[in-house]
Design a protein around this motif. Structure first.
Motif, PDB file in Angstrom:
ATOM      1  N   GLN A 363       0.825  -1.213   0.000  1.00  0.00           N
ATOM      2  CA  GLN A 363       0.000   0.000   0.000  1.00  0.00           C
ATOM      3  C   GLN A 363       0.857   1.260   0.000  1.00  0.00           C
ATOM      4  O   GLN A 363       2.067   1.224   0.205  1.00  0.00           O
ATOM      5  N   LEU A 364       0.210   2.374  -0.216  1.00  0.00           N
ATOM      6  CA  LEU A 364       0.902   3.650  -0.331  1.00  0.00           C
ATOM      7  C   LEU A 364       1.350   4.165   1.036  1.00  0.00           C
ATOM      8  O   LEU A 364       0.834   3.765   2.077  1.00  0.00           O
ATOM      9  N   VAL A 365       2.319   5.060   1.004  1.00  0.00           N
ATOM     10  CA  VAL A 365       2.824   5.658   2.228  1.00  0.00           C
ATOM     11  C   VAL A 365       2.850   7.177   2.048  1.00  0.00           C
ATOM     12  O   VAL A 365       3.160   7.681   0.961  1.00  0.00           O
ATOM     13  N   LYS A 366       2.487   7.887   3.111  1.00  0.00           N
ATOM     14  CA  LYS A 366       2.565   9.345   3.126  1.00  0.00           C
ATOM     15  C   LYS A 366       3.580   9.760   4.188  1.00  0.00           C
ATOM     16  O   LYS A 366       3.654   9.151   5.257  1.00  0.00           O
ATOM     17  N   ILE A 367       4.347  10.772   3.877  1.00  0.00           N
ATOM     18  CA  ILE A 367       5.309  11.321   4.824  1.00  0.00           C
ATOM     19  C   ILE A 367       4.870  12.737   5.191  1.00  0.00           C
ATOM     20  O   ILE A 367       4.601  13.569   4.320  1.00  0.00           O
ATOM     21  N   LEU A 368       4.770  12.990   6.492  1.00  0.00           N
ATOM     22  CA  LEU A 368       4.389  14.318   6.975  1.00  0.00           C
ATOM     23  C   LEU A 368       5.606  15.043   7.533  1.00  0.00           C
ATOM     24  O   LEU A 368       6.442  14.439   8.223  1.00  0.00           O
ATOM     25  N   GLN A 369       5.704  16.319   7.241  1.00  0.00           N
ATOM     26  CA  GLN A 369       6.725  17.174   7.847  1.00  0.00           C
ATOM     27  C   GLN A 369       6.061  18.469   8.277  1.00  0.00           C
ATOM     28  O   GLN A 369       5.425  19.139   7.467  1.00  0.00           O
ATOM     29  N   ASP A 370       6.193  18.765   9.577  1.00  0.00           N
ATOM     30  CA  ASP A 370       5.541  19.950  10.140  1.00  0.00           C
ATOM     31  C   ASP A 370       4.039  19.933   9.871  1.00  0.00           C
ATOM     32  O   ASP A 370       3.420  20.961   9.576  1.00  0.00           O
TER      33      ASP A 370
END
Length: 553
Positions: A363-370
């Motif tokens: 499955q897809l992955v999301k990366i969060l920054q701030d």
């Protein structure tokens, strides 16, 4: 005593009962017996429901069978006691000395602890299929981490594994790539349907620097030169970044080579021999609906052009011709529709879906920054690349975090959490356990103490916390085998996290080194062996994840 050794002891007890006529089993004595660690510590070190499983073929109540096994098993070496519980469960307590021997077994095996003998299986594992027209992105990054860890686990389980990268280097996108590079080199905008990322301008400059005369070539030659030089440079960059990411590929397979070597024609011939092709409307089709696909698939269009599925089919046939069984594919969520057609394709060439071909969907992955998502889009030029992720998060934290979750689970990860140096961060927690174990061994060496097996008395590591840690170490080989069988390398990460907790609880109550003027004793030396064995298991487990095992933190 490991679970495997206890299983063998139970099998031996069953065999002796059958041999002397105390028990009759219509299907014979099983080759192995599953034993588990009970959730309630008071129930013993291990438990098994083998008596309940044998009821039908023995023709006797399970508790009666359990009592027979308990009486015979209780006399076996290394067994401290066996109790029958409930309708026929067996709760087994292992003698302290037999339990302590696990530490010796770990150190004697060293880096091979947790590894199984060769199975003879030759596995092909394809886990990245990318265009050489741009940097590897976040989606590729997840498959690189998970696929490489799966490869390491499969090898540890005794398989011969070939990691394969499929290069999508054929088709119209390659011409668009060349045209985009050429335009940037001349200070122009790429074609509207070309590639617009900043990397295109950088790559075009590198091509010109390496071949100063390229801008003077005739138009057609110049386009071809930019395409091929850009291709070579971009592919070299992908290779380099993946190696830096601790991901190694044994084979870089070019889609072009399928066509240049006539492999596609050989694949079509194979399908014709199997009677799986038919002609309709001037096109050549494969009867994939015979094996559950939602529609038949075109391989050769009426205009004589081969489809992508023709390449996919030829590629699979090529893998099988190279002797691989099984062929495992790790595909992204956007390829979910491929599962049915690939399985049907394998059936069309005479294979069994789920056996010779195995398909895992990630499955897809999301990366969060701030608090904001890092976006990716190769065409728009806002791509989040593997290079950027390595620089932002680091190889170890990025790999570990991506591996520790099941591949079929969507992920939303936060940069701050992945890079936090605290026990709340799983990779830090596990690496810190290895560093702490290393520190204990360094401090012991300063006192003139080493983990010496020749003087090790396994009966001295007998407290509850020592027993918990020993049983955790004993689980490692079975855990690796299970992770390989289920194709789930995340199990190794979760095991290491659990074992780190078990180690810290041990260290809180069991003093390993003498303090002050205290003279080193046999208990100190025995616990030092246990510490060394624990460090070895952490090193082996982290190696399976492709994550460093630091000596200091």
């Amino acid at each position: 005593m490991t679970p495997e050794q206890l299983s063998a002891a139970i099998v031996a007890a069953l065999q002796s009962l059958v041999d002397d006529g105390s028990l009759a089993l219509s299907a014979g004595v099983p080759e192995s017996v599953r034993v588990e660690r009970p959730k309630v510590k008071e129930h013993g070190d291990y438990a098994t429901n083998v008596a309940m499983q044998l009821t039908k073929q023995a023709g006797r109540p399970p508790r009666e069978i359990a009592e027979l096994i308990a009486a015979r098993l209780g006399a076996a070496e290394g067994i401290a006691g066996v109790e029958v519980a409930g309708p026929g469960f067996l709760n087994v307590r292992v003698a302290a000395a037999a339990q302590g021997e696990i530490a010796r077994q770990v150190l004697e095996a060293g880096e091979s602890y947790g590894h199984a003998p060769s199975t003879g299986a030759r596995v092909n594992l394809e886990f990245i299929s990318a265009n050489p027209t741009g940097p590897l992105h976040l989606g590729h990054t997840r498959w690189a981490a998970v696929g490489d860890a799966l490869s390491r686990v499969l090898r540890a389980a005794g398989n011969e594994v070939t990691n394969e990268f499929y290069i999508n280097d054929r088709g119209n996108q390659m011409d668009k790539f060349g045209a985009s590079l050429k335009a940037r080199a001349h200070g122009q905008q790429p074609p509207e349907d070309g590639y617009h990322g900043d990397y295109v301008a950088d790559l075009a400059a590198k091509v010109v620097a390496a071949h100063p005369g390229i801008l003077e070539l005739p138009e057609d030659e110049q386009l071809l030169a930019f395409r091929e030089e850009g291709y070579a440079m971009q592919l070299a960059e992908q290779r380099s970044e993946l190696e830096e990411f601790h991901t190694h590929f044994d084979v870089w397979f070019s889609e072009r080579s399928l066509h240049d070597s006539d492999a596609v024609e050989r694949g079509l011939d194979r399908l014709r021999e199997e009677g799986r092709l038919f002609e309709s409307d001037g096109a050549t089709w494969m009867r994939t609906t015979d094996f559950g696909d939602d529609k038949d698939r075109v391989l050769l269009r009426s205009n004589g052009e081969l489809t992508y599925f023709a390449s996919d089919t030829a590629y699979y046939v090529d893998k099988r011709d190279r002797g691989f069984d099984p062929c495992i594919y790790l595909l992204g969520a956007d390829h979910h529709g491929y599962v049915g057609r690939l399985q049907a394709m394998a059936a069309c060439v005479g294979d069994t879906p789920g056996e010779q071909i195995q398909i895992l969907i990630g499955q897809l992955v999301k990366i969060l920054q701030d608090g904001r998502e890092l976006k990716l889009s190769k065409r728009a030029g806002t791509i989040v690349t593997l290079r950027e992720l390595i620089d932002l998060i680091g190889v170890d934290a990025l790999r570990y975090t991506l591996i520790r979750y099941p591949a079929d689970s969507p992920l939303t990860l936060d940069v701050a959490e992945m890079t936090r140096k605290s026990n709340d961060n799983p990779v830090y927690y596990v690496q810190y356990a290895h560093a702490r174990l290393s520190s204990i061994l360094r401090n012991a060496a300063d006192l003139g103490l080493t983990p010496a097996l020749e003087t090790f008395d396994p009966a001295l590591v007998s407290t509850d916390r020592e027993g918990d840690l020993l049983r955790s170490l004993a689980e490692f080989p079975r855990l690796v085998a299970q992770a390989a069988e289920l194709r789930e390398p995340h199990r190794v990460a979760r095991y290491l996290e659990d074992t780190a907790g078990t180690f810290h609880r041990f260290y809180d109550v069991c003093r390993v080194l003498p303090q002050g003027d205290e003279e080193p004793g046999d208990v100190h030396r025995a616990r030092l062996v246990l510490v060394a064995a624990t460090r070895q298991v952490f090193a082996n487990g982290l190696a399976l994840l492709g994550v460093d095992a630091p000596e200091r933190m």
